[in-house]
Design a protein around this motif. Sequence first.
Motif: not given
Length: 858
Positions: A580-602
């Motif tokens: 249940k993600f809250i899409c405000e600026c507090e989530l920006s670090a996670f969104v940036h990581w999600l688009n750049q990470t080498n971790v395999t996201i299921h």
Amino acid sequence: MADHLDLLLGVVLVAGPVFGTSPCSFDGVIALFRFCNFTQIPPIPNSTETLLLSFNYITTVTATSFPFLQQLQLLELGTQYTPLTIGKEAFRNLPNLKILDLGKSHVDFLHPDAFQGLSRLFELRLFACGLSDVVLRDGYFRNLSALTRLDLSMNKISSLSLHSSFQELNSLQSIDFSFNQILTVCEDELKPLQGKVFSWFSLKANNLYIRVLVDWEKCMNPFRSMQLDTLDVSGNGWTAIITENFCNAIWGSKVSSLILDHHTMGSGFGFQNIKDPDENTFAGLAQSSVARLDLSHGFIFSLKSLVFQKLKNLKVLNLSYNKINTIAVNAFYGLDSLQILNVSYNLLGELYNSNFYGLPGVVYIDLRMNHIGIIQRETFTFLAKLQTLDLRDNALNSIDFIPSIPTIFLGGNKLVTLANIGFTANFIQLAENKLENLAELYFLLQIPDLQILILNQNRLSSCKPQNLPSRNLSLQQLYLGENMLQLAWETGSCWDIFKGLFNLQVLYLNNNYLNFLPPGVFSDLIALRGLSLHSNRLTILSPNSLPANLEVLDISRNQLLSPDPGLFTSLRFLDITHNKFICECELSAFVHWLNQTNVTIHGSPTEIYCMYPDSFVGVSLYNVSTVGCDIEEVLKNLRFSLFLLFTVTLILFLMTILILTKFRGVCFSCYNTVWRLVFKDQAQGTESDMYKYDAYFCFSSKDFEWVQNALLKHLDTQYCDQNRFNLCFEERDFVPGENHITNIQAAVWSSRKTVCLVSRHFLRDGWCLEAFSYAQSKCLSDLNSVLIMVVVGSLSQYQLMKHKSIRGFVQKQQYLRWPEDLQDVGWFLDKLSQHILKKERGQKEDGHIPLQTITTIS
């Protein structure tokens, strides 16, 4: 076994289309022509190795249908929608064909020489083609010297009178006659096959030997001089008598695996008209060296004594899906070589010490899905080589009979406690029981060599703090999903349940209603690689809450709002879907990581979506922009000149704000002085009207001294000639001796405005509250906002809302608050004067937000 962690051990299966997406395509090697509505063989390139022509309308195949295709190895012509005619030497232009599939095509005509020229044919599929005995009797398969597998199942064959050319098929190893109409098979019919070795020979589901009387002295042994790895005669409905006659007839023939499932042997439950197998039923197999015998899916009710005594070489015995209720003494006598015994899905209720006599070499016993509630203590103790015991899905509430073996399955029983059980296993499955106390888990973790422990779907929810933590150095996998650990952990107990598990690699904690992770609960799990926390209620993960070496994490279906990407730096695989993600600026670090990470996201991007705010509900995090959240990034994109201008403007603005804030009282006094000098002839005064007073000031008598000094001296004309208002207040203007309510009514109705100075004393004064109510009544009567409310002191919104009359006003009207800083008093008095002088328009204002513009903060 418990569910497997979807994302564990780094195994990712990538399944792609074998033949492309188009139903009619060619890639140079594979020609995919299924569902193409062809009525004849289309042009085929010479390089084709695989040709798929099923699901078309091809009616005729002749010697000229195919061009010369030297590379073709697999031809699929099955499932044509029209009857198929196959002419003489129809496949002669395919000299290297290895697999020919004509299955499920109704062959209206098949020429005896149809398969001539296929000297390299390895497998011929003719299942469900409507073929009769003729195909066996007239030599259709002659000269197929390389033929290894022949499938003639689901046809209309009623007799196995084989043509002499079968004797030439020296490579033939597998032949399938299942689901035909073969009523008898005798020695003379299969004589061309004598001397051959078959890996598979099937006569399944033919009603063999049950609709005709067989003279076994004339029929003799149909498999004489043959060696069969697997003989399948299942689904023929054989009784114990037919089985006995057949076993006697094939005396001496070598059959490694005999499949007799879906039989009618046995009396079943409550019937006596069909007998169970006895010591004579399988006696004819004594010289056949049978190693595997499948007697599943039948009606055997009782295993009689010595029933298997002649099967000295038997290693696997499958008795599942019968009606077995009793096991006689010595029922397994003679099975010295038996290693696997399957008695699952039967009707056993009790097991006795004598039930498994005669099984000195048994390694695995499967007793799943019976009704076993009682087992005598010595039932399994004499089975010296027993390694695995499966007692899942029974009715056990005590397990004091457990032997010292490596692997134990006890799931799906009625176990409430494990007290005084001497486990020595390295694999224990106790899922789907009724264990409630975590003391059972502490007890199990003391088992020295335990490697895998499965406790899914129990009721683990209570804890006794006196339990000592484990130091189990052998445990590698622990499954605790679908319990209620939250109930135990929220009491502050059992937070040390994982202490000492230094070699644990896989941990399941899914579906445990967890809304927090106890601090340091994973601190000893230094070897943990896979952790499942899915389907809990976690809203936040604290820093350092996860093991440092974790590689695989399933935290899907929780309630995470703004996860810290720093928690996932060690991972190789992450499932964070359906949170249940809250899409405000507090989530920006996670969104940036999600688009750049080498971790395999299921999961797909659509399964990682926003739940707040409403305008972003359902939007994938991959589509959420962080532009504007990163100030440094914005500043980098500005030109230097714009930056300089912005900086200068900002400095001037801040200096102005600072001066106005620090010296706002002086500034306001100067403003008023200038105003009077410029507009001295236009000084504002009160207009004469129908009201006796400009305003009625209602306040608690305990506040009189403060009100007089703070307000009356600066507003009332009787205190100073320069003041502008004729005010009314109780201490001066109420008629002595008059009824107090009458005085209040007179003051309210003879004043243009009523000013209520709401303080702590005011809220405790009933007369003040009564005056407030009368002023409200006048508001409703005149449809004017004649009531001005001034909050004095540090009264909270909650304290105001406790009084019904004030609560109604606060919810619908604006109010003033006395400034905390003395330098704001002049400004406040000016604003209050404006509200007293303000003429109303005869209608209510639709506002309920407090008048913060005149609220000052020191």
